[in-house]
Design a protein around this motif. Structure first.
Motif, PDB file in Angstrom:
ATOM      1  N   SER A 158       0.697  -1.164   0.105  1.00  0.00           N
ATOM      2  CA  SER A 158      -0.039   0.052   0.177  1.00  0.00           C
ATOM      3  C   SER A 158       0.850   1.156  -0.240  1.00  0.00           C
ATOM      4  CB  SER A 158      -0.976  -0.047   1.279  1.00  0.00           C
ATOM      5  OG  SER A 158      -0.396   0.112   2.499  1.00  0.00           O
ATOM      6  N   ARG A 159       2.186   1.300   0.403  1.00  0.00           N
ATOM      7  CA  ARG A 159       2.998   2.360   0.452  1.00  0.00           C
ATOM      8  C   ARG A 159       2.291   3.380   1.157  1.00  0.00           C
ATOM      9  NH1 ARG A 159       7.778   3.924  -1.955  1.00  0.00           N
ATOM     10  NH2 ARG A 159       8.267   6.172  -2.188  1.00  0.00           N
ATOM     11  N   TYR A 160       1.870   4.614   0.711  1.00  0.00           N
ATOM     12  CA  TYR A 160       1.419   5.672   1.588  1.00  0.00           C
ATOM     13  C   TYR A 160      -0.057   5.674   1.308  1.00  0.00           C
ATOM     14  CZ  TYR A 160       6.162   6.950   2.047  1.00  0.00           C
ATOM     15  OH  TYR A 160       7.539   6.753   2.014  1.00  0.00           O
ATOM     16  N   GLU A 161      -0.812   5.077   0.489  1.00  0.00           N
ATOM     17  CA  GLU A 161      -2.037   5.015   0.210  1.00  0.00           C
ATOM     18  C   GLU A 161      -3.175   4.397   1.249  1.00  0.00           C
ATOM     19  OE1 GLU A 161      -3.070   7.287  -1.728  1.00  0.00           O
ATOM     20  OE2 GLU A 161      -0.976   7.416  -2.745  1.00  0.00           O
ATOM     21  N   LEU A 162      -3.419   5.088   2.383  1.00  0.00           N
ATOM     22  CA  LEU A 162      -4.229   4.246   3.543  1.00  0.00           C
ATOM     23  C   LEU A 162      -5.180   3.430   3.051  1.00  0.00           C
ATOM     24  CD1 LEU A 162      -4.834   7.011   6.186  1.00  0.00           C
ATOM     25  CD2 LEU A 162      -3.191   5.038   6.223  1.00  0.00           C
ATOM     26  N   ALA A 163      -5.887   3.699   1.962  1.00  0.00           N
ATOM     27  CA  ALA A 163      -7.088   3.168   1.423  1.00  0.00           C
ATOM     28  C   ALA A 163      -6.958   1.932   0.639  1.00  0.00           C
ATOM     29  CB  ALA A 163      -8.276   3.868   0.912  1.00  0.00           C
ATOM     30  N   ASP A 164      -5.658   1.798   0.209  1.00  0.00           N
ATOM     31  CA  ASP A 164      -5.327   0.561  -0.556  1.00  0.00           C
ATOM     32  C   ASP A 164      -5.316  -0.457   0.626  1.00  0.00           C
ATOM     33  OD1 ASP A 164      -4.424  -1.456  -2.078  1.00  0.00           O
ATOM     34  OD2 ASP A 164      -2.440  -0.532  -2.353  1.00  0.00           O
ATOM     35  N   ILE A 165      -6.592  -1.091   1.063  1.00  0.00           N
ATOM     36  CA  ILE A 165      -6.435  -2.250   1.720  1.00  0.00           C
ATOM     37  C   ILE A 165      -7.093  -3.530   1.105  1.00  0.00           C
ATOM     38  CG2 ILE A 165      -7.949  -3.087   3.921  1.00  0.00           C
ATOM     39  CD1 ILE A 165      -7.859  -0.329   4.720  1.00  0.00           C
ATOM     40  N   LYS A 205       4.698  17.966   7.071  1.00  0.00           N
ATOM     41  CA  LYS A 205       5.314  16.526   6.744  1.00  0.00           C
ATOM     42  C   LYS A 205       6.384  16.954   5.724  1.00  0.00           C
ATOM     43  CE  LYS A 205       5.947  12.113   7.802  1.00  0.00           C
ATOM     44  NZ  LYS A 205       7.111  11.886   7.056  1.00  0.00           N
ATOM     45  N   TYR A 206       6.037  17.647   4.790  1.00  0.00           N
ATOM     46  CA  TYR A 206       7.037  17.880   3.428  1.00  0.00           C
ATOM     47  C   TYR A 206       8.220  18.814   4.141  1.00  0.00           C
ATOM     48  CZ  TYR A 206       9.128  20.660   0.071  1.00  0.00           C
ATOM     49  OH  TYR A 206       9.800  21.573  -0.550  1.00  0.00           O
ATOM     50  N   GLN A 207       7.880  19.754   4.966  1.00  0.00           N
ATOM     51  CA  GLN A 207       8.856  20.405   5.855  1.00  0.00           C
ATOM     52  C   GLN A 207       9.969  19.648   6.725  1.00  0.00           C
ATOM     53  OE1 GLN A 207       9.849  23.644   5.571  1.00  0.00           O
ATOM     54  NE2 GLN A 207      11.019  23.813   7.544  1.00  0.00           N
ATOM     55  N   VAL A 208       9.485  18.977   7.480  1.00  0.00           N
ATOM     56  CA  VAL A 208      10.120  17.910   8.234  1.00  0.00           C
ATOM     57  C   VAL A 208      11.038  17.125   7.335  1.00  0.00           C
ATOM     58  CG1 VAL A 208       9.865  16.046   9.778  1.00  0.00           C
ATOM     59  CG2 VAL A 208       8.779  18.324  10.596  1.00  0.00           C
ATOM     60  N   GLY A 209      10.441  16.592   6.397  1.00  0.00           N
ATOM     61  CA  GLY A 209      10.855  15.702   5.391  1.00  0.00           C
ATOM     62  C   GLY A 209      12.211  16.149   4.742  1.00  0.00           C
ATOM     63  N   THR A 210      12.117  17.618   4.455  1.00  0.00           N
ATOM     64  CA  THR A 210      13.182  18.168   3.702  1.00  0.00           C
ATOM     65  C   THR A 210      14.178  18.855   4.684  1.00  0.00           C
ATOM     66  OG1 THR A 210      11.712  20.145   3.294  1.00  0.00           O
ATOM     67  CG2 THR A 210      12.031  18.662   1.495  1.00  0.00           C
ATOM     68  N   ALA A 211      13.575  19.611   5.685  1.00  0.00           N
ATOM     69  CA  ALA A 211      14.563  20.211   6.632  1.00  0.00           C
ATOM     70  C   ALA A 211      15.263  19.278   7.374  1.00  0.00           C
ATOM     71  CB  ALA A 211      13.736  21.224   7.436  1.00  0.00           C
ATOM     72  N   GLY A 212      14.443  18.123   7.630  1.00  0.00           N
ATOM     73  CA  GLY A 212      15.028  17.022   8.505  1.00  0.00           C
ATOM     74  C   GLY A 212      16.173  16.273   7.817  1.00  0.00           C
ATOM     75  N   LYS A 213      15.925  16.130   6.661  1.00  0.00           N
ATOM     76  CA  LYS A 213      17.145  15.485   5.858  1.00  0.00           C
ATOM     77  C   LYS A 213      18.420  16.276   6.107  1.00  0.00           C
ATOM     78  CE  LYS A 213      16.823  14.386   1.429  1.00  0.00           C
ATOM     79  NZ  LYS A 213      16.414  13.606   0.220  1.00  0.00           N
ATOM     80  N   LYS A 214      18.169  17.723   5.697  1.00  0.00           N
ATOM     81  CA  LYS A 214      19.246  18.572   5.656  1.00  0.00           C
ATOM     82  C   LYS A 214      19.878  18.799   6.938  1.00  0.00           C
ATOM     83  CE  LYS A 214      19.973  23.498   4.841  1.00  0.00           C
ATOM     84  NZ  LYS A 214      20.565  23.907   3.547  1.00  0.00           N
ATOM     85  N   VAL A 215      19.250  18.597   8.010  1.00  0.00           N
ATOM     86  CA  VAL A 215      19.948  19.071   9.494  1.00  0.00           C
ATOM     87  C   VAL A 215      20.392  17.520   9.639  1.00  0.00           C
ATOM     88  CG1 VAL A 215      19.046  19.093  11.700  1.00  0.00           C
ATOM     89  CG2 VAL A 215      18.166  20.801  10.038  1.00  0.00           C
ATOM     90  N   GLY A 216      19.866  16.561   9.521  1.00  0.00           N
ATOM     91  CA  GLY A 216      20.371  15.283   9.950  1.00  0.00           C
ATOM     92  C   GLY A 216      21.677  14.814   9.068  1.00  0.00           C
ATOM     93  N   HIS A 248       3.752  14.278  -0.035  1.00  0.00           N
ATOM     94  CA  HIS A 248       2.970  15.352   0.617  1.00  0.00           C
ATOM     95  C   HIS A 248       3.118  16.325  -0.431  1.00  0.00           C
ATOM     96  CE1 HIS A 248       1.137  13.573   4.132  1.00  0.00           C
ATOM     97  NE2 HIS A 248       2.448  12.985   4.356  1.00  0.00           N
ATOM     98  N   LEU A 249       4.050  16.902  -0.855  1.00  0.00           N
ATOM     99  CA  LEU A 249       4.386  17.890  -1.738  1.00  0.00           C
ATOM    100  C   LEU A 249       3.368  17.722  -3.116  1.00  0.00           C
ATOM    101  CD1 LEU A 249       5.751  20.725  -2.285  1.00  0.00           C
ATOM    102  CD2 LEU A 249       7.259  19.384  -3.686  1.00  0.00           C
ATOM    103  N   ASP A 250       3.204  16.677  -3.473  1.00  0.00           N
ATOM    104  CA  ASP A 250       2.102  16.293  -4.666  1.00  0.00           C
ATOM    105  C   ASP A 250       0.950  16.772  -4.338  1.00  0.00           C
ATOM    106  OD1 ASP A 250       3.461  15.909  -6.867  1.00  0.00           O
ATOM    107  OD2 ASP A 250       2.515  13.666  -7.196  1.00  0.00           O
ATOM    108  N   LYS A 251       0.323  16.381  -2.985  1.00  0.00           N
ATOM    109  CA  LYS A 251      -0.895  16.572  -2.496  1.00  0.00           C
ATOM    110  C   LYS A 251      -0.939  17.983  -2.667  1.00  0.00           C
ATOM    111  CE  LYS A 251      -3.069  14.390   1.009  1.00  0.00           C
ATOM    112  NZ  LYS A 251      -3.296  13.590   2.152  1.00  0.00           N
ATOM    113  N   LEU A 252       0.237  18.641  -2.085  1.00  0.00           N
ATOM    114  CA  LEU A 252      -0.241  20.183  -1.709  1.00  0.00           C
ATOM    115  C   LEU A 252      -0.315  20.590  -3.322  1.00  0.00           C
ATOM    116  CD1 LEU A 252       2.451  21.047   0.887  1.00  0.00           C
ATOM    117  CD2 LEU A 252      -0.043  21.182   1.152  1.00  0.00           C
TER     118      LEU A 252
END
Lengths: 375, 400
Positions: free
Chosen positions: A130-137, A319-330, A368-372
């Motif tokens: 299902s990767r990130y699609e919650l409804a793919d059950i 989630k997009y912010q934390v994904g990008t900024a988190g990767k950079k900071v880490g 998440h960026l795609d959703k936005l």
């Protein structure tokens, strides 16, 4: 305009900070992570005793009526402390379903023991495909007389190996991807037909692959209404997304502070490496990433606390912010620690791994960026 | 925890909104909409309208004719001004030299200069940078030598914004070289631009406009009563100015205005083509800038909330300029990308009120996108380049 914390929130923050400072050092954390359950039963009992496991629940259910802001301050500190206890799995995910869907009897049987720290619980959010699609059950539940027979596979279920209570979303009608036709079942972790393969995850936590092979349950196992479980699943996942974002911000702040301290003490070419402008500017970028992420986190919490139209977008934004900024900071924190940053013995490496893991779950930055971009 | 305004603040917001909608002087809104550059008189008219409303001294205390507004009110005022696409206040008089004079000036100086600043009767410009001193401002060389009742000023100031329209200039000048630190021996002088020996030569910037200048001083006689504060203490006063500048440096509201405009434009078909809304890679970039801008909006609100509750702003305030200029430039880039081929035509002459709209090249002022993009590369350079900002943060916030 008031961005200060309430007295209750301040007390919560202080009690967690005090606990981590006194009782949750990095060596202890490593020992807990390496244990069979992957966390400390004693620490978990303390969580319950101090009331932390009760925070998001209604007073009638034995909780404290906490909202997104309380969740944020807790998770941010759990991030700083790099805690491995299954707060997310129990309280945010399983608890998020139970508080929304369980009836009185079910709450008495599962929610209250979970809050008391006596019952470990897990929510199966994903399936292997299902990767990130919650409804793919694709896990299916079929009615047979007054029973339901459940068959399917759930993947990377946080705390799935420890859980006495497994919460399993299954399809009772419709096709994978449909929001309709999802029913949520509560299953005993040791029920006939349940096969669990538990494993540690790279971030010091634990998860499991769970196979359900004609698992039989009664109607009393159904949480909420048949076919109408998706909204609660989405809401719990949304809470969890915000929660891990707060955890990530705490980790980013800790990594930035530790990196600054480290560069001040590390001497090369006869001077502390913090005196090099090339490194100073990168640490300023880390600080900026932390501050921007924390700012956005506040917005996301407030939008979700008030249930504004922006609530969904805010979740994707943070989630997009934390994904990008988190990767950079880490990555920068590891780089600026030099060889030490890639050793198992230093906490920086483990902060980095948890931050990386958070980037992978509940939708990555791109998703998440795609959703936005498309909504 | 909330970011809602009080009832009084909301009432003030409505008042500001109404003011900018209904009392914008003739012609300004049209020019802004059509991309026609504003002239000196437009700015003066706008500021005089603010003066009539009692709002010119938006950052001044009441005793000098200012509004005495709280930080939150100033924020609301700035945000509404940006949302209304108003010209913005030319900061040199009202934002910079005014506060310096009422803070450090003599009573005579206050009486002489403040009323005309407030009423926008006198246009001021700022003489800080010099050809040899860019980010290293303390290396400035313009000399002011005391000769009886006046100073004799020699030297050159550069990047002087709108000096061609200015009546007066406030300058940092060197009055002594016999000092322990370079920051000492610098003084703050007010100079009438009509004084013999002052000449202005234009610098044409990258997009082709005349916005900045060099100002030359050749044996310019400046009366000693034009010295503000103590001789040799000018650097300290300049620093105070930076504090006055802090609010609104991020230009979040203005960038937001432009981003919203771009989003609306992206939903419209251009020349019969698919709207940009269907261009996923473009929309992803736009969404990413929106996220960062929303974060910066809250960074600014955090600063504001700290000040409003009587605390000093934390590290979040220091990144406002840095991030604000980056995002302003990011939006400039998106406008440029959106224009495609039509970023190329260099046709400034069509941006006048009497040029027939149907004869214009491009739609939605899109040929201005490249000029704005080129011009605003300056945003990360002026006011202390972003690299200097990072040095400051590294030293004063991170303690490195």
């Amino acid at each position: 305009m008031d961005l200060s914390f309430t007295e209750v929130q301040t007390m919560l923050i202080d009690s967690i900070d005090k606990f981590i400072a006194n009782d949750y050092g990095f060596e202890q954390r490593q020992r807990y992570a390496a244990s069979d359950s992957g966390f400390s039963q004693d620490v978990w009992a303390t969580f319950a005793e101090l009331g932390w496991t009760a925070v998001p629940f209604a007073e009638d259910d034995g909780g404290f009526d906490g909202g997104p802001v309380e969740l944020m301050v807790m998770m941010q500190r759990f991030g700083r402390g790099l805690l491995v206890e299954p707060f997310l799995a129990n309280v945010v995910l399983a608890g998020g379903i139970l508080r929304r869907l369980a009836n009185g009897e079910q709450k008495a049987g599962w929610l209250r023991p979970m809050i008391a720290g006596e019952l470990q619980a897990a929510l199966a959010v994903t399936e292997p495909q299902s990767r990130y699609e919650l409804a793919d059950i694709r896990t299916a539940a079929v009615a047979e007389g007054d029973q339901w027979v459940i068959t399917g596979t759930k993947g990377v279920v946080f705390n799935g190996g420890n859980a006495g209570l497994l919460i399993i979303p299954a399809r009772t009608s419709g096709e994978p991807g449909d929001r309709q036709g999802v029913t949520v079942f509560a299953i005993d972790g040791t029920a006939d037909g349940v096969t669990r393969t538990r494993y540690p995850t790279v971030d010091g936590h634990q998860a499991a692959e769970i196979r359900l092979d004609s698992v039989r349950v009664g109607a009393d196992a159904i949480l909420g209404e048949v076919g109408h479980g998706y909204d609660a699943l989405e809401a719990a996942a949304s809470d969890a997304t915000l929660a891990v974002c707060a955890e990530a911000v705490g980790i980013m702040q800790a990594m930035t502070e530790k990196t600054i301290e480290y560069t001040k003490s590390r001497v090369q070419f006869g001077v502390p490496i913090s005196s090099f402008q090339a490194l100073q500017h990168r640490m300023v970028d880390m600080l900026t990433a932390c501050e921007q992420s924390y700012s956005l986190l506040l917005w996301a919490c407030m939008a979700n606390a008030d249930g504004t139209d922006d609530a969904g977008r805010a979740i994707s934004a943070i989630k997009y912010q934390v994904g990008t900024a988190g990767k950079k900071v880490g990555q920068e924190a590891v780089q600026l620690h030099g060889g030490m940053g890639v050793t198992w013995d230093l906490d920086i490496a483990h902060y980095f791994k948890r931050l990386t893991a958070i980037g992978q779950i509940f939708g990555n930055a791109d998703w998440h960026l795609d959703k936005l971009a498309t909504n | 925890m909330n970011v809602t305004f009080t009832d009084e603040e909301l009432a003030f917001r409505d008042e500001a909104r109404t003011f900018f909608r209904e009392e914008m002087p003739e012609g300004i809104a049209d020019k802004q909409r059509l991309g026609v550059p504003l002239d000196r008189q437009d700015f003066v008219n706008f500021q005089k309208a603010l003066y009539r409303k009692g709002w010119a001294g938006y950052n001044w205390p009441v005793e000098y004719g200012g509004t005495g507004w709280s930080t939150v009110q100033r924020y609301i005022f700035g945000a509404e001004m940006a949302k209304a696409n108003a010209p913005g206040i030319i900061t040199f008089g009202l934002g910079m030299v005014g506060p310096i004079i009422y803070t450090f000036g003599t009573d005579e100086q206050k009486q002489r200069f403040l009323p005309d600043i407030l009423e926008s009767n006198v246009w001021w410009c700022q003489g800080y940078s010099e050809p040899g001193s860019g980010s290293d401002l303390a290396s400035l060389k313009t000399r002011a030598e005391l000769a009886g009742d006046h100073y004799v000023v020699n030297g050159t100031k550069t990047w002087t914004t709108l000096a061609q329209w200015a009546d007066w200039i406030f300058c940092l000048v060197r009055t002594s070289t016999d000092v322990a630190r370079r920051q000492e021996g610098i003084s703050f002088l007010l100079i009438d631009m009509k004084t013999p020996g002052v000449t202005v030569t234009p610098i044409i910037t990258i997009e082709g406009n005349h916005e900045v200048n060099e100002v030359h001083f050749e044996n310019v006689k400046v009366p000693v009563e034009n010295l503000v504060g103590e001789e040799g203490k000018g650097w300290t006063y300049g620093k105070v100015l930076l504090q006055h500048e802090r609010t609104g440096t991020a230009r979040v509201a203005a960038t937001n205005y432009r981003l919203n405009k771009l989003r609306r434009q992206a939903a419209q078909p251009v020349r019969g083509a698919e709207p940009l809304l269907h261009d996923r890679s473009f929309m992803r970039k736009l969404a990413a800038v929106e996220v960062e801008l929303k974060a910066l909006e809250f960074t600014e609100l955090r600063t504001l909330a700290a000040v409003a509750s009587g605390k000093a702003p934390g590290p979040e305030s220091s990144i406002l300029k840095l991030k604000g200029t980056e995002l302003q430039q990011a939006v400039d880039e998106l406008f440029l990308e959106a224009a495609g081929y039509y970023a190329l035509p260099y046709v400034p002459a069509q941006y006048t009120l009497d040029f027939p709209l149907e004869d214009r090249v491009g739609e939605n002022n899109e040929t201005l996108s490249s000029l704005t993009y080129f011009n605003f590369r300056k945003a990360s350079i002026y006011g202390g380049s972003n690299e200097i900002q990072k040095n400051i943060i590294a030293k004063h916030v991170l303690g490195l």
